[in-house]
Design an enzyme around this catalytic site. Structure first.
Site, short mmCIF file in Angstrom:
data_model
loop_
_atom_site.label_atom_id
_atom_site.label_comp_id
_atom_site.label_asym_id
_atom_site.label_seq_id
_atom_site.Cartn_x
_atom_site.Cartn_y
_atom_site.Cartn_z
N LYS A 75 -7.06 1.41 -2.50
CA LYS A 75 -6.91 1.12 -0.82
C LYS A 75 -6.86 2.40 -0.14
O LYS A 75 -7.14 1.96 0.94
CB LYS A 75 -4.97 0.92 -1.87
CG LYS A 75 -5.08 0.41 0.05
CD LYS A 75 -5.73 -0.98 0.69
CE LYS A 75 -5.21 -0.86 2.41
NZ LYS A 75 -3.95 -1.73 1.96
N SER A 102 1.42 -1.20 0.07
CA SER A 102 0.06 -0.04 -0.40
C SER A 102 1.19 1.53 0.06
O SER A 102 1.27 1.76 1.61
CB SER A 102 -1.48 -0.26 1.70
OG SER A 102 -2.12 -1.05 1.16
#
Length: 282
Positions: free
Chosen positions: A163, A88
């Site tokens: 995300k 991420s």
């Protein structure tokens, strides 16, 4: 497939284990010798032995170093290889990384995940991918081993954008549940009974179910650390500035996470924001 896996931490290790169990040949970098596969001395060696390279690393600088640093993936990539970053990280940096990899005749996908360690172990991760449709289809058989809800969001960077959006929703909902249970406690109601009542109404959510119970039990062993969630909300705040966009509650929750880290709780589960709010009651 011959897969290079870089980053065998809390998330990466069970993901790699599931790929090995499915019969794939893995070359591992940053493993502690716990998995069956070829133990590599560098990311470059893992890339040299593989047709697909998966990265699962903590933050944007870690991914950049693994790709382009000394003995990095880019040094040994063969034309036609596929790089999949499941970390991420910054959406804008992801686009730059992808362009550099594609200049070497390779494909690039950003495919961050949601579901935490439990999802990684149970192979039930949500996977949000960005990249060319052809690259996504090539990776789909691997994604099916790792997760259940698999979506190509759009072009490179779109997976990371999704995300970040996910982490905004989760972070703000955790903060809201923490406030609600703290309010119930301060007003003299049993927060466990309040939570049970709310679970039957419109306020019901997975966060209220799982993290609400953790807050009541003060059980903060990390499924996902505050420190890592703060990093994700920092990405959101940074991207909002680039877009001239106001995200006031995201920024406020990021600041609450800053307070938690300052209090020494950065490695607790993000449900421990309840602890931070309680500590700072006036």
């Amino acid at each position: 497939m011959r897969i290079g896996f870089v980053g065998l931490g809390v998330m990466g290790r069970p993901m790699a284990r599931n790929l090995i169990a499915a019969g794939h040949d893995l070359s591992l970098y940053r493993d502690k010798g716990e998995l069956e596969g070829h133990q590599c001395s560098s990311a470059a060696e893992a890339a040299e032995r593989s047709e697909v390279i998966i990265l699962m690393l903590p933050d944007t600088p870690d991914v950049e170093a693994a790709l382009f640093g000394v003995d990095g993936v880019a040094e040994s990539l063969k034309p036609g290889s596929l790089v999949i970053d499941m970390s991420s990280v910054s959406p804008s940096a992801t686009k730059t990384f992808a362009r550099r990899i594609e200049e070497q005749g390779c494909d690039y996908l950003d495919a961050p995940v949601s579901g935490g360690e439990v999802g990684a172990v149970q192979a039930s991760l949500t996977i949000m991918a960005g990249g060319r449709p052809e690259a996504f289809e090539r990776a789909r058989p691997l994604f099916k081993i790792l997760g259940k809800n698999i979506t190509r969001i759009g072009d490179v960077g779109a997976g990371q954008t999704a995300k970040v959006a996910n982490q905004i929703v989760v972070g703000l909902t955790i903060e809201a549940v923490a406030e609600a249970l703290l309010f119930a406690e301060a007003a003299g109601a049993d927060p466990a009974i309040v939570r049970a009542a709310l679970m039957g109404g419109f306020a019901s959510s997975r966060v209220l179910e799982v993290h609400g119970e953790r807050m009541i039990n003060e059980s903060y062993e990390p499924g996902f650390r505050i420190r890592l969630h703060r990093k994700d909300l920092s990405l959101a705040v940074q991207a909002a500035a680039e877009l001239d966009l106001a995200l006031p509650n995201t920024a406020a929750t990021q600041q609450l996470m800053n307070a938690a880290i300052a209090d020494g709780d950065g490695d607790l589960d993000h449900s421990a924001l309840h602890k931070t709010l309680r500590r700072n009651r006036s």
